[in-house]
Design a protein around this motif. Sequence first.
Motif, PDB file in Angstrom:
ATOM      1  N   TYR A   1      44.165  34.281  26.573  1.00  0.00           N
ATOM      2  CA  TYR A   1      45.045  33.155  26.900  1.00  0.00           C
ATOM      3  C   TYR A   1      46.006  33.535  28.016  1.00  0.00           C
ATOM      4  O   TYR A   1      46.622  34.607  27.946  1.00  0.00           O
ATOM      5  CB  TYR A   1      45.841  32.727  25.660  1.00  0.00           C
ATOM      6  N   PRO A   2      46.180  32.696  29.024  1.00  0.00           N
ATOM      7  CA  PRO A   2      45.415  31.465  29.216  1.00  0.00           C
ATOM      8  C   PRO A   2      44.008  31.687  29.736  1.00  0.00           C
ATOM      9  O   PRO A   2      43.183  30.766  29.684  1.00  0.00           O
ATOM     10  CB  PRO A   2      46.256  30.699  30.239  1.00  0.00           C
TER      11      PRO A   2
ATOM     12  N   ILE B   1      44.927  25.056  30.349  1.00  0.00           N
ATOM     13  CA  ILE B   1      46.000  25.217  29.358  1.00  0.00           C
ATOM     14  C   ILE B   1      46.263  23.841  28.761  1.00  0.00           C
ATOM     15  O   ILE B   1      47.068  23.056  29.262  1.00  0.00           O
ATOM     16  CB  ILE B   1      47.276  25.786  30.001  1.00  0.00           C
TER      17      ILE B   1
ATOM     18  N   ALA C   1      49.596  28.988  21.099  1.00  0.00           N
ATOM     19  CA  ALA C   1      50.131  30.146  21.828  1.00  0.00           C
ATOM     20  C   ALA C   1      51.630  30.310  21.631  1.00  0.00           C
ATOM     21  O   ALA C   1      52.139  31.428  21.598  1.00  0.00           O
ATOM     22  CB  ALA C   1      49.803  30.009  23.308  1.00  0.00           C
TER      23      ALA C   1
ATOM     24  N   ARG D   1      46.129  24.315  22.959  1.00  0.00           N
ATOM     25  CA  ARG D   1      46.221  25.761  23.170  1.00  0.00           C
ATOM     26  C   ARG D   1      47.678  26.194  23.291  1.00  0.00           C
ATOM     27  O   ARG D   1      48.064  27.257  22.783  1.00  0.00           O
ATOM     28  CB  ARG D   1      45.444  26.166  24.412  1.00  0.00           C
TER      29      ARG D   1
ATOM     30  N   ILE E   1      42.286  31.653  20.440  1.00  0.00           N
ATOM     31  CA  ILE E   1      42.402  31.075  21.786  1.00  0.00           C
ATOM     32  C   ILE E   1      42.382  32.154  22.871  1.00  0.00           C
ATOM     33  O   ILE E   1      42.594  31.859  24.051  1.00  0.00           O
ATOM     34  CB  ILE E   1      43.673  30.223  21.928  1.00  0.00           C
TER      35      ILE E   1
END
Length: 368
Positions: free
Chosen positions: A219-220, A225, A233, A229, A216
């Motif tokens: 990130y962000p 977001i 995260a 995700r 991912i």
Amino acid sequence: MRHIVLLLLLATLAATATAADCPTGADDARARAVIADLQRIVTPNGVQETYATPIGGVEHWIDIRGEDRDNPVILFVHGGPASPAMPSHWQFQRGWEEFFTVVHYDQRGAGKTHRSADADAVAGTLAIDRYVQDAIAIAEHVRERLGKEKLILVGHSWGTVVGMKAALARPDLFHAYVGIGQVINTRLNERLSFEYGLQRARADGNATAVAELESIAPYPGDQPITRDRIIVARKWPQHYGGLNAYRDAEQDYYYGASLLSPEYDCADRRAFFAGNVFTLNEVLDEFLTVDFLPVERFPIPVVMFLGRHDYTTPSAPTAEWLERVQAPHKRAVWFEHAAHMIPWEEPGHTLVALLEHVRPLAQESPTR
């Protein structure tokens, strides 16, 4: 946010929550009775009451406890959204009640308030400004009920968003504001949390974690977001103690508290889980835009309780904001053995910090 990740985890648990999650045996009943008896306020000038009152068109459940009505009053704004502290405050709060009167309330869409409300009628009202209006109205209600000029406002995680905005809007209601697991800028928090998880995973040689996190990255970044995700995260920062220091992602002690809570019965417990599902999609997008970085002046004394290991709402942005903000009084208090769940992780230190740094700020006018 007590915290957005708890909301996501509880939403998953809620899908499988049944009556089996509630204790019904004789031993369970005796255990609840022991806690209820230990929690009884028996002092002559004490207060102990749990009741519902209409706030903003919704019957909000409020819990008030303290050994002396003359003590300063704390209004505690819980996290989540929809993760009330009422069913777990018995784990950390009893000492507070000797020096403060402590008020909790289940926010709209949360716990006992969710159970007693028409979900369809409430669904369209779940916005940050509405939560702030509720907090202000409850502060005014409590102030009149207890005969106080002002209250101490305490926010935890998501509750810091509501609490900060309430303090900024109505500073006349509050002696001081205390942020625990403070949210300053959501996107910044997300980035720092992600970077911590990836750094720890690489140092640990955790190939699975590294692969999931890198999937991912960045990130962000510039992407939305999304819930998916966020789950990736937050999974690994929590695994490495960013939610509960030294406990990995363990939350059984927090979830299980409601099983023995004198204030919560089985239906309330189910509403606790259901409320998380109910609020998730309604508030997530707005929560992800929260940003207090532009706030340069704070109108009342502000004290921040900072978990050294907090990578759910990372402490560094809060400490930096506190350094530069102008306020009548400001103080950072660090908790070296806590992450995000400070009152539960370091209850003794939390009480000492409240007594040393917060109670002196609560001076009532003699004319009240």
